[in-house]
Design a protein around this motif. Structure first.
Motif: not given
Length: 484
Positions: A212-213, A216, A256-257, A261-262, A289-291
Motif C-alpha cells: 500500500t501507499y 497511509t 483502499c485505492q 492502486q499505489n 476510498e483514496d481515489d
C-alpha cells in the motif's frame, strides 16, 4: 542545473561579493545580474530574496537592492536539546490505547526527496513541469485574485461552487453525491489524515492493502493505529481475505485505492467492488476510498469505473479526491465525501486542525477546472503518461527482463517490479543513485514483512521517453542480475 541549485549558487556568489559594497550602497540591477550570470530573472529574484531574509541586503521596490546597514546577526550557539529524547520517548498510561509515539515518514520522504542535479527521478510521484498546467494555473490565480471577496474568510466546509463541482465529478450523472456531502480539504494527504483520526480510535486496528501507499501507513501509525495488511492481486484487494481480516481483528476501517492502486497499479474488479462494500457493511465498518489517480488515466485505457462512493447511500464509504497529482504539488486542494455523523466528525476534526482551506486557492481551483484549458490539460497528461509508461516498459523488458512488470496499468504514474530473489533493496537503491537514478525500494510499501523484494519506479517526473530509457539504462548498470 535545476532552479533550486541555480538559486543557491547565485546567492552564495553574491554573499561572498557583498564586501565590495559599503553599507547602504546599491548592488547591480537585476537585469545586470541576469546578463552577468546567465540565469533567469526568477533565479535572481529568489537569490536576492534569500539574502534579504538573512538581513544582508534590503530591497526597495522601484529603487533597487542595497547592502544592509548592519551585518546580519550570527546564529546563536546551539543549546542542549538532549533532554527532548526523554520527553519524546515517555509513553502514556498503559492500556488498549497505548501506542508508540515515534513517527516514521521515511517511506513518504523517499518519494518527496528532490534528487541531486543530474539524477533521473524514478522515485517521484508528481508530474514533470512539462506536464503541469503552469499557464492555466497562473491565469486562474490571476482571475481568482480579482473575484469579489476572494480574500474573505471562506465557509468552513469550502466554497459552495467547488463542493458542487466535486459532487458532480464523484457522484456522476445520477447525482449520487450532493454538495452537502463534500468537505474541501488541503489535498489528499490532509484528507487521509483527517479520515483516519475521525474514524478509528487510537490503539485500534485498521485494515490496509498489501502492498500500500507508505503515506497511509505513516498516518495510521502516527495516529496510534495498528495497520493490518490484506493482500492485493491484479484484480485489487483479496475480498476473501478482507472478510477474514475483519473477523479476526474487529477492525472498523479499511483503507483502499480501488483505481490504479499505489504501488501495484491494480484496478478493483467489478465483482470485488460489490464484495468490498458487502463485507464492510457486514462488519459495520467504514471504507476509506483514496481515489488519488482518477485523473491520471492513460489514453489507451478502458472507461473508468465510478467511485465506490457513487454506489453507496448508507455512509459506508468515505471518499477522498484530490487535484494535486494532476496539476502541481502546490495546488493542494482535495475533497472528503461522507454522510451522517461521520461527516460531522470529519468537519470537526478539520476545523480543529486547520480551520479551513485558503479561499484564494479554492477560488483559483474553481477558475482552473471551469476553463477550456482544463479538458485539454487532462488529455495532455493522459498522452504524456502513456508515452512514458510505454517507454519504461519497453526499456525494462530489454535491459532488466528478470524484473520487467508483470502488469501494465492503464493509469497512474508508476510500475511495480518484482525483483529476483535475494536482491538487497537498499543496496540496489544506493547503487542506482550512484549511477544517477533515484528509485523507491519496495519495503516501505508493506505493513508487515514483505513476501519478496520489490521496486516502485515512477515515470511521472521524467522529461519524456528519452530520459526514461536513460534512467533504465542507469538502473541496469546497478543491478547485478541485469543483462549485459
Amino acid at each position: 542545473m535545476n532552479d533550486g541549485s541555480s538559486t543557491e549558487s547565485l546567492a552564495g556568489t553574491l554573499r561572498t561579493e557583498l564586501d565590495r559594497y559599503s553599507p547602504g550602497q546599491r548592488l547591480p540591477s537585476n537585469r545586470a545580474l541576469v546578463d552577468r550570470f546567465r540565469v533567469s530573472p526568477v533565479t535572481v529574484s529568489r537569490a536576492l530574496a534569500a539574502l534579504a531574509a538573512e538581513g544582508l541586503v534590503i530591497t526597495r521596490p522601484g529603487a533597487g537592492t542595497y547592502r544592509a546597514d548592519r551585518p546580519a546577526r550570527t546564529a546563536a550557539t546551539p543549546g542542549d536539546t538532549s533532554w527532548q529524547q526523554v520527553a519524546l520517548a515517555v509513553e502514556g498510561p498503559e492500556g488498549p490505547d497505548a501506542a508508540p509515539r515515534a513517527v516514521d515518514a521515511s517511506g513518504v520522504l523517499a518519494t518527496l526527496a528532490a534528487p541531486p542535479t543530474g539524477v533521473i527521478p524514478f522515485n517521484g510521484g508528481y508530474l514533470h513541469p512539462s506536464l503541469q498546467p503552469h499557464d492555466a494555473m497562473a491565469a486562474a490565480l490571476a482571475r481568482a485574485g480579482r473575484r469579489p471577496g476572494a480574500w474573505d474568510r471562506p465557509p468552513v466546509d469550502g466554497l459552495a461552487e467547488l463542493r458542487a463541482w466535486f459532487a458532480r465529478e464523484i457522484g456522476g450523472p445520477a447525482g449520487a453525491v450532493g454538495a452537502a456531502d463534500v468537505l474541501i480539504t488541503a489535498g489528499g494527504q490532509s484528507a487521509l489524515t483527517t479520515a483516519l483520526h475521525a474514524l478509528a480510535a487510537p490503539g485500534s486496528p485498521v485494515l490496509v492493502e498489501s502492498p500500500t501507499y507508505p503515506g497511509t501507513l505513516a498516518v495510521a501509525r502516527a495516529a496510534g493505529l495498528r495497520p493490518v495488511p490484506v493482500p492485493v492481486d491484479a484484480d485489487g484487494v483479496r475480498t476473501d481475505l478482507l472478510a477474514e481480516a475483519f473477523a479476526a481483528t474487529g477492525a472498523r476501517v479499511f483503507c483502499c485505492q480501488p483505481l490504479f492502486q499505489n504501488p501495484t497499479g491494480a484496478v478493483l474488479s467489478a465483482q470485488r467492488r460489490r464484495q468490498v462494500l458487502d463485507v464492510a457493511r457486514a462488519a459495520g465498518a467504514f471504507v476509506i476510498e483514496d481515489d488519488f489517480a482518477r485523473r491520471l488515466s492513460h489514453t489507451d485505457g478502458p472507461p473508468l469505473p465510478p467511485p465506490l462512493a457513487a454506489a453507496d447511500q448508507d455512509g459506508t464509504v468515505v471518499h477522498i479526491a484530490s487535484l494535486t497529482k494532476v496539476t502541481s504539488p502546490s495546488l493542494r486542494v482535495g475533497a472528503l465525501v461522507a454522510r451522517g455523523p461521520a461527516l460531522q466528525r470529519l468537519r470537526a476534526i478539520q476545523v480543529v486542525d486547520s480551520f479551513f482551506v485558503s479561499r484564494p486557492l479554492q477560488e483559483a481551483t474553481l477558475e482552473l477546472v471551469g476553463s477550456p484549458a482544463w479538458s485539454r490539460h487532462l488529455r495532455t497528461v493522459a498522452a504524456g503518461l502513456q508515452l512514458r509508461r510505454d517507454a519504461m516498459a519497453t526499456a525494462l523488458h530489454a535491459r532488466l527482463p528478470q524484473a520487467a512488470p508483470r502488469y501494465l496499468p492503464h493509469g497512474g504514474c508508476h510500475l511495480w517490479l518484482r525483483l529476483p530473489d535475494g536482491t538487497d533493496e537498499p543496496a540496489l537503491a544506493a547503487a542506482a543513485l550512484r549511477s544517477g537514478v533515484a528509485i523507491a525500494p519496495g519495503r516501505p510499501y508493506f505493513a508487515a514483512e514483505p513476501p519478496a523484494a520489490y521496486l516502485r519506479v515512477s515515470f511521472a517526473e521524467t522529461a519524456g521517453a528519452q530520459e526514461v530509457a536513460e534512467g533504465v539504462r542507469r538502473l541496469a548498470e546497478s543491478a547485478p542480475w541485469a543483462l549485459d
